[in-house]
Design an enzyme around this catalytic site. Structure first.
Site, PDB file in Angstrom:
ATOM      1  N   CYS A  75     -19.822   2.803  -2.080  1.00  0.00           N
ATOM      2  CA  CYS A  75     -19.797   2.605  -3.541  1.00  0.00           C
ATOM      3  C   CYS A  75     -21.056   1.901  -4.061  1.00  0.00           C
ATOM      4  CB  CYS A  75     -18.557   1.829  -3.951  1.00  0.00           C
ATOM      5  SG  CYS A  75     -17.033   2.705  -3.568  1.00  0.00           S
ATOM      6  N   HIS A 103     -19.738  -1.232 -11.332  1.00  0.00           N
ATOM      7  CA  HIS A 103     -19.038  -0.215 -10.551  1.00  0.00           C
ATOM      8  C   HIS A 103     -17.608  -0.144 -11.066  1.00  0.00           C
ATOM      9  CE1 HIS A 103     -17.427   2.100  -7.356  1.00  0.00           C
ATOM     10  NE2 HIS A 103     -16.855   1.103  -6.718  1.00  0.00           N
ATOM     11  N   ASN A 122     -12.432   5.579  -9.700  1.00  0.00           N
ATOM     12  CA  ASN A 122     -13.553   5.096  -8.884  1.00  0.00           C
ATOM     13  C   ASN A 122     -14.265   6.297  -8.265  1.00  0.00           C
ATOM     14  OD1 ASN A 122     -15.218   4.020  -6.930  1.00  0.00           O
ATOM     15  ND2 ASN A 122     -13.695   2.572  -6.131  1.00  0.00           N
TER      16      ASN A 122
HETATM   17  O1  UT7 Z   1     -14.946   0.776  -4.594  1.00  0.00           O
HETATM   18  C1  UT7 Z   1     -14.656   0.056  -3.471  1.00  0.00           C
HETATM   19  C2  UT7 Z   1     -14.152  -1.253  -3.857  1.00  0.00           C
HETATM   20  N1  UT7 Z   1     -12.757  -1.192  -4.133  1.00  0.00           N
HETATM   21  C3  UT7 Z   1     -12.186  -2.128  -4.826  1.00  0.00           C
HETATM   22  O2  UT7 Z   1     -12.853  -3.007  -5.286  1.00  0.00           O
HETATM   23  C4  UT7 Z   1     -10.712  -2.094  -4.978  1.00  0.00           C
HETATM   24  C5  UT7 Z   1     -10.148  -3.472  -4.769  1.00  0.00           C
HETATM   25  N2  UT7 Z   1      -8.704  -3.577  -4.809  1.00  0.00           N
HETATM   26  C6  UT7 Z   1      -7.942  -3.268  -5.903  1.00  0.00           C
HETATM   27  O3  UT7 Z   1      -8.448  -2.800  -6.898  1.00  0.00           O
HETATM   28  C7  UT7 Z   1      -6.471  -3.593  -5.866  1.00  0.00           C
HETATM   29  O4  UT7 Z   1      -6.201  -4.423  -4.763  1.00  0.00           O
HETATM   30  C8  UT7 Z   1      -5.560  -2.334  -5.767  1.00  0.00           C
HETATM   31  C9  UT7 Z   1      -5.597  -1.593  -7.092  1.00  0.00           C
HETATM   32  C10 UT7 Z   1      -6.031  -1.435  -4.658  1.00  0.00           C
HETATM   33  C11 UT7 Z   1      -4.115  -2.749  -5.512  1.00  0.00           C
HETATM   34  O5  UT7 Z   1      -3.674  -3.610  -6.549  1.00  0.00           O
HETATM   35  P1  UT7 Z   1      -2.947  -4.990  -6.171  1.00  0.00           P
HETATM   36  O6  UT7 Z   1      -2.559  -5.620  -7.416  1.00  0.00           O
HETATM   37  O7  UT7 Z   1      -3.877  -5.742  -5.276  1.00  0.00           O
HETATM   38  O8  UT7 Z   1      -1.639  -4.492  -5.450  1.00  0.00           O
HETATM   39  P2  UT7 Z   1      -1.154  -4.721  -3.939  1.00  0.00           P
HETATM   40  O9  UT7 Z   1      -1.971  -3.917  -2.993  1.00  0.00           O
HETATM   41  O10 UT7 Z   1      -1.047  -6.205  -3.689  1.00  0.00           O
HETATM   42  O11 UT7 Z   1       0.290  -4.126  -4.003  1.00  0.00           O
HETATM   43  C12 UT7 Z   1       1.333  -4.710  -4.823  1.00  0.00           C
HETATM   44  C13 UT7 Z   1       2.574  -3.866  -4.687  1.00  0.00           C
HETATM   45  C14 UT7 Z   1       2.965  -3.584  -3.239  1.00  0.00           C
HETATM   46  O12 UT7 Z   1       4.367  -3.548  -3.177  1.00  0.00           O
HETATM   47  P3  UT7 Z   1       5.191  -4.829  -2.635  1.00  0.00           P
HETATM   48  O13 UT7 Z   1       4.703  -5.074  -1.230  1.00  0.00           O
HETATM   49  O14 UT7 Z   1       4.844  -5.953  -3.556  1.00  0.00           O
HETATM   50  O15 UT7 Z   1       6.621  -4.383  -2.722  1.00  0.00           O
HETATM   51  C15 UT7 Z   1       2.443  -2.195  -2.978  1.00  0.00           C
HETATM   52  O16 UT7 Z   1       3.157  -1.509  -1.974  1.00  0.00           O
HETATM   53  O17 UT7 Z   1       2.351  -2.586  -5.284  1.00  0.00           O
HETATM   54  C16 UT7 Z   1       2.646  -1.549  -4.328  1.00  0.00           C
HETATM   55  N3  UT7 Z   1       1.758  -0.444  -4.570  1.00  0.00           N
HETATM   56  C17 UT7 Z   1       2.045   0.525  -5.447  1.00  0.00           C
HETATM   57  N4  UT7 Z   1       3.108   0.730  -6.248  1.00  0.00           N
HETATM   58  C18 UT7 Z   1       3.078   1.821  -7.049  1.00  0.00           C
HETATM   59  C19 UT7 Z   1       0.541  -0.190  -4.018  1.00  0.00           C
HETATM   60  N5  UT7 Z   1       0.033   0.931  -4.523  1.00  0.00           N
HETATM   61  C20 UT7 Z   1       0.947   1.402  -5.425  1.00  0.00           C
HETATM   62  C21 UT7 Z   1       0.978   2.520  -6.265  1.00  0.00           C
HETATM   63  N6  UT7 Z   1       2.050   2.688  -7.049  1.00  0.00           N
HETATM   64  N7  UT7 Z   1      -0.021   3.407  -6.321  1.00  0.00           N
END
Ligand code: UT7
Length: 321
Positions: free
Chosen positions: A115, A248, A278
């Site tokens: 990225c 980004h 992204n």
């Molecule tokens: O370009 C490269 C660089 N990339 C980035 O900078 C991305 C960095 N990370 C992020 O943007 C975020 O961490 C994400 C968008 C990937 C995830 O968001 P988050 O708020 O950090 O969510 P999480 O991974 O902590 O997940 C929270 C909950 C989990 O469920 P439980 O364990 O709390 O029951 C996940 O299983 O949300 C769940 N979850 C989803 N639910 C519905 C994860 N993905 C999804 C989804 N739909 N697509």
């Protein structure tokens, strides 16, 4: 000795036509429009047609950038393509685009910094132009991220999209214009946080993208903010002098977190994450192009760009457009 810079002589971008909405994804994976928009800011992304490869997207963006600069391919003698999703293992996607442009001269190669690729590619082209070997560079960020997504993994497949952006860089004696400086970093020890499950020499496949989202999120806000602060200090530029922040487009919460940390007003933040998702190395020039098209970024404006991606790699660049 006269100092020279590289100015942005033209810029362009291209998005494939097919739109994939959050509702479309919810039909085949356990997710929802509400979750995706709340956690990322993304509403939709573009997906390349089966007949389109990364070089096709890059070629379309290159044509727009050349037209914007009032140049044709004969005026270019260097092509640097930032991509993680090349058409082929070799030759480089840059070589394929060079051929499509009908060029039989100059040099062409790819840069792989995921990225952060476009920021890295700008720095590479800037160095080669200033070194005096080349006159004008076509710098492209182009990706078909849809091809390395695991469409059953809801934690990643909702995040990415396809697209391309391109800039023409040329030397100028005006040392207050163009690419004023950059900051590039990598810490390979963070590989496990963001990687593919395969590769040519390990599995003989490309594998699928995997990410430890919350960990990458934390690194992104801290590392990008530090990179930008370092760059501004080195170039002796105050944050208030920045006209536009072009980050980004990984996540609306990240780009706002970084803007807040550096006290950049939200009105100066260019965000296209809602419509593009992204697009990895294409995301910064795509966002830049959008802001030029809608009249926000104008000639003479000072822009701060940044990105972070697999590696982890990250960096920032200061550009007087
Ligand atoms: O370009 C490269 C660089 N990339 C980035 O900078 C991305 C960095 N990370 C992020 O943007 C975020 O961490 C994400 C968008 C990937 C995830 O968001 P988050 O708020 O950090 O969510 P999480 O991974 O902590 O997940 C929270 C909950 C989990 O469920 P439980 O364990 O709390 O029951 C996940 O299983 O949300 C769940 N979850 C989803 N639910 C519905 C994860 N993905 C999804 C989804 N739909 N697509």
């Amino acid at each position: 000795m006269t100092q020279s810079n590289c100015r942005v002589a033209g810029q362009g971008a291209y998005l494939p036509e097919r739109v994939l909405t959050n509702a479309d994804i919810s039909a085949f994976v356990d997710t929802s429009d509400e979750w995706i928009r709340a956690r990322t800011g993304i509403s939709e992304r573009r997906i390349a047609d089966d007949s389109q490869n990364t070089s096709d997207l890059g070629y379309e963006a290159a044509k727009i950038a050349l037209a914007d600069a009032g140049l044709d391919a004969d005026d270019i003698d260097l092509i640097v393509v930032a991509t993680t999703t090349p058409d082929l293992v070799f030759p480089a996607t840059a070589a394929l685009i060079q051929d499509r442009l009908g060029m039989r001269h100059g040099a062409a190669f790819d840069v792989q910094a995921v990225c952060s690729g476009f920021i890295y590619a700008l720095a590479v082209a800037d160095g080669l132009l200033k070194g005096g070997v080349f006159n004008r560079a076509l710098v492209i960020g182009a990706e078909t991220m849809s091809r390395i997504l695991d469409w059953e993994d809801r934690s990643t497949c909702v995040l990415f999209g396809d697209g391309a952006g391109a800039w023409i860089l040329e030397k100028t004696d005006d040392n207050a214009a163009g690419l004023l400086g950059y900051d590039l970093r990598c810490e390979g020890r963070f590989t496990p946080l963001l990687k593919t499950t395969g590769g040519v020499s390990s599995t003989r496949t490309s594998g699928y993208l995997r990410m430890e989202g919350p960990a990458v999120f934390k690194h992104a806000v801290t590392k990008i903010s530090n990179s930008m602060a370092r760059l501004l200090e080195r170039e002796e530029i105050e944050i208030d002098e920045i006209d536009w922040f072009v980050p980004h487009q990984a996540n609306q919460r990240i780009l706002e977190g970084v803007a807040d940390k550096l006290k950049i007003s939200r009105e100066k933040v260019v965000s296209t994450v809602a419509r593009h998702g992204n697009t990895s190395a294409a995301s910064v020039p795509l966002a830049f192009h959008q802001a030029v098209l809608d009249g926000r970024i104008q000639r003479g404006h000072l822009c701060l760009l940044e990105a972070l991606g697999g590696g982890l790699t990250w960096g920032s660049a200061l550009v007087r457009f």
